[in-house]
Design an enzyme around this catalytic site. Structure first.
Site, PDB file in Angstrom:
ATOM      1  N   ASP A  48     -11.323  -2.010  35.164  1.00  0.00           N
ATOM      2  CA  ASP A  48     -10.576  -3.183  35.617  1.00  0.00           C
ATOM      3  C   ASP A  48     -10.150  -3.962  34.382  1.00  0.00           C
ATOM      4  O   ASP A  48     -10.992  -4.445  33.618  1.00  0.00           O
ATOM      5  CB  ASP A  48     -11.458  -4.048  36.528  1.00  0.00           C
ATOM      6  CG  ASP A  48     -10.668  -5.209  37.128  1.00  0.00           C
ATOM      7  OD1 ASP A  48      -9.586  -5.550  36.592  1.00  0.00           O
ATOM      8  OD2 ASP A  48     -11.137  -5.779  38.131  1.00  0.00           O
ATOM      9  N   ALA A 101       0.061  -3.250  33.966  1.00  0.00           N
ATOM     10  CA  ALA A 101       0.371  -4.677  33.977  1.00  0.00           C
ATOM     11  C   ALA A 101       0.254  -5.210  35.393  1.00  0.00           C
ATOM     12  O   ALA A 101       0.273  -4.443  36.357  1.00  0.00           O
ATOM     13  CB  ALA A 101       1.791  -4.913  33.466  1.00  0.00           C
ATOM     14  N   GLY A 107       0.728   4.006  38.071  1.00  0.00           N
ATOM     15  CA  GLY A 107       2.007   3.289  38.093  1.00  0.00           C
ATOM     16  C   GLY A 107       3.161   4.228  37.748  1.00  0.00           C
ATOM     17  O   GLY A 107       2.970   5.414  37.492  1.00  0.00           O
ATOM     18  N   GLN A 108       4.368   3.665  37.766  1.00  0.00           N
ATOM     19  CA  GLN A 108       5.563   4.484  37.476  1.00  0.00           C
ATOM     20  C   GLN A 108       5.476   5.102  36.082  1.00  0.00           C
ATOM     21  O   GLN A 108       5.651   6.302  35.900  1.00  0.00           O
ATOM     22  CB  GLN A 108       6.811   3.611  37.515  1.00  0.00           C
ATOM     23  CG  GLN A 108       7.143   2.976  38.821  1.00  0.00           C
ATOM     24  CD  GLN A 108       8.562   2.430  38.761  1.00  0.00           C
ATOM     25  OE1 GLN A 108       9.524   3.178  38.881  1.00  0.00           O
ATOM     26  NE2 GLN A 108       8.697   1.125  38.575  1.00  0.00           N
ATOM     27  N   TYR A 134       4.984 -14.362  35.047  1.00  0.00           N
ATOM     28  CA  TYR A 134       4.930 -12.951  34.621  1.00  0.00           C
ATOM     29  C   TYR A 134       5.434 -12.816  33.182  1.00  0.00           C
ATOM     30  O   TYR A 134       4.737 -12.248  32.322  1.00  0.00           O
ATOM     31  CB  TYR A 134       5.765 -12.092  35.570  1.00  0.00           C
ATOM     32  CG  TYR A 134       5.983 -10.678  35.088  1.00  0.00           C
ATOM     33  CD1 TYR A 134       4.960  -9.741  35.105  1.00  0.00           C
ATOM     34  CD2 TYR A 134       7.231 -10.275  34.595  1.00  0.00           C
ATOM     35  CE1 TYR A 134       5.163  -8.439  34.647  1.00  0.00           C
ATOM     36  CE2 TYR A 134       7.449  -8.978  34.147  1.00  0.00           C
ATOM     37  CZ  TYR A 134       6.416  -8.071  34.167  1.00  0.00           C
ATOM     38  OH  TYR A 134       6.624  -6.795  33.716  1.00  0.00           O
ATOM     39  N   LYS A 168       3.213 -11.824  29.869  1.00  0.00           N
ATOM     40  CA  LYS A 168       3.537 -10.635  29.069  1.00  0.00           C
ATOM     41  C   LYS A 168       3.808 -11.046  27.617  1.00  0.00           C
ATOM     42  O   LYS A 168       3.445 -10.315  26.688  1.00  0.00           O
ATOM     43  CB  LYS A 168       4.757  -9.913  29.647  1.00  0.00           C
ATOM     44  CG  LYS A 168       4.542  -9.242  30.993  1.00  0.00           C
ATOM     45  CD  LYS A 168       3.629  -8.020  30.938  1.00  0.00           C
ATOM     46  CE  LYS A 168       4.261  -6.837  30.278  1.00  0.00           C
ATOM     47  NZ  LYS A 168       3.386  -5.629  30.325  1.00  0.00           N
ATOM     48  N   THR A 189       8.425  -6.623  28.325  1.00  0.00           N
ATOM     49  CA  THR A 189       9.471  -6.802  29.332  1.00  0.00           C
ATOM     50  C   THR A 189      10.633  -7.674  28.862  1.00  0.00           C
ATOM     51  O   THR A 189      10.451  -8.560  28.009  1.00  0.00           O
ATOM     52  CB  THR A 189       8.844  -7.445  30.596  1.00  0.00           C
ATOM     53  OG1 THR A 189       9.881  -7.819  31.496  1.00  0.00           O
ATOM     54  CG2 THR A 189       8.036  -8.685  30.267  1.00  0.00           C
TER      55      THR A 189
HETATM   56  N1  NAI Z   1       8.709  -2.193  36.698  1.00  0.00           N
HETATM   57  C1  NAI Z   1       9.641  -2.804  35.975  1.00  0.00           C
HETATM   58  O1  NAI Z   1      10.792  -2.997  36.409  1.00  0.00           O
HETATM   59  C2  NAI Z   1       9.320  -3.269  34.586  1.00  0.00           C
HETATM   60  C3  NAI Z   1       8.102  -2.996  34.019  1.00  0.00           C
HETATM   61  N2  NAI Z   1       7.836  -3.418  32.735  1.00  0.00           N
HETATM   62  C4  NAI Z   1       6.553  -3.113  32.144  1.00  0.00           C
HETATM   63  O2  NAI Z   1       6.447  -1.700  32.105  1.00  0.00           O
HETATM   64  C5  NAI Z   1       5.079  -1.319  32.285  1.00  0.00           C
HETATM   65  C6  NAI Z   1       4.964  -0.257  33.344  1.00  0.00           C
HETATM   66  O3  NAI Z   1       5.452  -0.767  34.572  1.00  0.00           O
HETATM   67  P1  NAI Z   1       5.361   0.080  35.917  1.00  0.00           P
HETATM   68  O4  NAI Z   1       4.829   1.431  35.629  1.00  0.00           O
HETATM   69  O5  NAI Z   1       6.671  -0.085  36.609  1.00  0.00           O
HETATM   70  O6  NAI Z   1       4.273  -0.755  36.717  1.00  0.00           O
HETATM   71  P2  NAI Z   1       3.545  -0.396  38.102  1.00  0.00           P
HETATM   72  O7  NAI Z   1       3.493  -1.671  38.869  1.00  0.00           O
HETATM   73  O8  NAI Z   1       4.178   0.809  38.713  1.00  0.00           O
HETATM   74  O9  NAI Z   1       2.079   0.008  37.632  1.00  0.00           O
HETATM   75  C7  NAI Z   1       1.197  -0.938  37.094  1.00  0.00           C
HETATM   76  C8  NAI Z   1      -0.136  -0.256  36.866  1.00  0.00           C
HETATM   77  O10 NAI Z   1      -1.049  -1.229  36.326  1.00  0.00           O
HETATM   78  C9  NAI Z   1      -2.281  -1.079  37.002  1.00  0.00           C
HETATM   79  N3  NAI Z   1      -3.039  -2.320  37.006  1.00  0.00           N
HETATM   80  C10 NAI Z   1      -2.639  -3.541  37.444  1.00  0.00           C
HETATM   81  N4  NAI Z   1      -3.665  -4.402  37.384  1.00  0.00           N
HETATM   82  C11 NAI Z   1      -4.734  -3.718  36.884  1.00  0.00           C
HETATM   83  C12 NAI Z   1      -6.099  -4.047  36.617  1.00  0.00           C
HETATM   84  N5  NAI Z   1      -6.574  -5.282  36.836  1.00  0.00           N
HETATM   85  N6  NAI Z   1      -6.919  -3.080  36.122  1.00  0.00           N
HETATM   86  C13 NAI Z   1      -6.463  -1.827  35.917  1.00  0.00           C
HETATM   87  N7  NAI Z   1      -5.180  -1.453  36.150  1.00  0.00           N
HETATM   88  C14 NAI Z   1      -4.338  -2.388  36.650  1.00  0.00           C
HETATM   89  C15 NAI Z   1      -1.872  -0.698  38.433  1.00  0.00           C
HETATM   90  O11 NAI Z   1      -2.976  -0.124  39.144  1.00  0.00           O
HETATM   91  C16 NAI Z   1      -0.765   0.298  38.151  1.00  0.00           C
HETATM   92  O12 NAI Z   1      -1.266   1.591  37.902  1.00  0.00           O
HETATM   93  C17 NAI Z   1       4.308  -2.606  32.546  1.00  0.00           C
HETATM   94  O13 NAI Z   1       3.706  -3.020  31.348  1.00  0.00           O
HETATM   95  C18 NAI Z   1       5.370  -3.590  32.952  1.00  0.00           C
HETATM   96  O14 NAI Z   1       5.025  -4.919  32.621  1.00  0.00           O
HETATM   97  C19 NAI Z   1       8.752  -4.107  32.002  1.00  0.00           C
HETATM   98  C20 NAI Z   1       9.961  -4.415  32.508  1.00  0.00           C
HETATM   99  C21 NAI Z   1      10.367  -4.032  33.854  1.00  0.00           C
END
Ligand code: NAI
Length: 300
Positions: free
Chosen positions: A42, A66, A16-17, A131, A135, A107
């Site tokens: 998973d 997430a 993820g990011q 969502y 969270k 979040t």
């Molecule tokens: N993207 C956004 O704008 C925001 C993100 N956040 C939080 O920040 C954190 C990071 O977000 P991002 O990096 O942007 O998310 P992303 O969507 O880029 O990456 C999410 C990661 O979680 C993994 N994942 C999802 N389901 C899974 C599962 N069942 N088993 C194993 N891995 C799993 C995905 O493979 C991915 O690597 C998260 O906790 C998110 O809730 C909070 C506010 C805003």
């Protein structure tokens, strides 16, 4: 640290990011990042989480993974809760047992976003959709797990990788003369790289100092803008680099209906993270510039 094995930090959401940026951080010598994703674990499998944490010496867990598909979550409630609430619960239990700290990422969507000003960490939560609710469930599970923890809420995460607003805007600008963007939702973008650095600092303190501050914190870049303002600045800075650019037409959210409602005000106060860790974010425009340097190249 010669002669001793490195301290392992388990990072979820490797692809993820945030997970990508956590792996690019300059972790001090003596630390090893064990970054995992779907293929290794998973997160819907609580037993596998417990086994993973118990399987080797780990110094801390950063749960950055997430279920982030906000609209899809409205019709996939069980998966959203499994990943966003039950997995943090399992990490909380496992970290408490192992006596190691847990850093949980949360979040702005835990808030209803229905008033002015920046949200403080203790302001009342009232998620508008699945969502945010899931969270929040994750936050509660971590808070009550007995694990030493930091919960870091963030918002509007952007980077040069993965899916995010900057990349979507640049892609759409390639083919559109104008772009309608919501102008009545406010917040501040968060560079995933800046967030990763903050999480690294907090994690290192928690690992190295038993008395390091714990609890809930907020982090985003500094500023307060609408999505339309954000898009306008993306295109201004992109054009300076010879990248895609188009005209932004500000619209109300009512003109862009989505399955999940979004908070109108996502601004997060940095008071708690500054008081506890001395962290003060840089302006969002500067963080955006770094991301565009990576995506398009430096200013021409
Ligand atoms: N993207 C956004 O704008 C925001 C993100 N956040 C939080 O920040 C954190 C990071 O977000 P991002 O990096 O942007 O998310 P992303 O969507 O880029 O990456 C999410 C990661 O979680 C993994 N994942 C999802 N389901 C899974 C599962 N069942 N088993 C194993 N891995 C799993 C995905 O493979 C991915 O690597 C998260 O906790 C998110 O809730 C909070 C506010 C805003």
């Amino acid at each position: 640290m010669s002669g001793t094995s490195p301290r392992a930090i388990l990072v979820t959401g490797a692809g993820g990011q945030l997970g990508t940026e956590l792996q690019r951080c300059a972790w001090p010598q003596g630390y090893e990042i064990v970054a995992i994703d779907h293929d290794t674990l998973d997160l819907r499998d609580a037993g596998a989480i417990a086994a993973m944490v118990a399987s080797r010496p780990i110094a801390a867990v950063i749960n950055g993974a997430a279920y982030t598909a906000v609209d899809k979550a409205e019709s996939d409630v069980v998966t959203a809760w499994a990943v966003n609430a039950m997995a943090p619960a399992a990490f909380g239990e496992a970290c408490a047992k192992a006596g190691i700290p847990l850093v949980q990422v949360s979040t702005d969507y835990v808030f209803a976003g229905d008033r002015q000003g920046a949200w403080e960490v203790n302001d009342p939560v009232a998620p508008l959709g699945v969502y945010g609710a899931s969270k929040l469930g994750g936050e509660l599970a971590v808070r009550t797990s007995g694990a030493r923890h930091a919960i870091v809420r963030t918002a509007w995460v952007v980077s040069a990788h993965g899916h995010n607003f900057i990349k979507t805007m640049l892609r759409l600008a390639e083919t559109r003369d104008t772009l309608s963007v919501v102008a009545d939702q406010y917040g501040a973008p968060t560079s995933a790289a800046d967030l990763a650095n903050v999480l690294m600092r907090i994690t290192l303190r928690l690992v190295e100092d038993e008395d390091a501050p714990t609890g809930t914190f907020h982090f985003s870049n500094a500023g307060a803008i609408s999505w339309a303002d954000f898009a306008t600045e993306i295109f201004r800075q992109s054009a300076l680099r010879g990248g895609p650019s188009t005209m932004v037409v500000p619209i109300p959210s009512s003109d862009y209906p989505t399955p999940a409602a979004r908070p109108a005000n996502s601004r997060l106060s940095h008071n708690a993270i500054h008081a506890a860790y001395g962290i003060a974010p840089r302006d969002w425009q500067v963080a955006l510039s770094d991301i565009l340097d990576e995506l398009i190249g430096a200013t021409k």
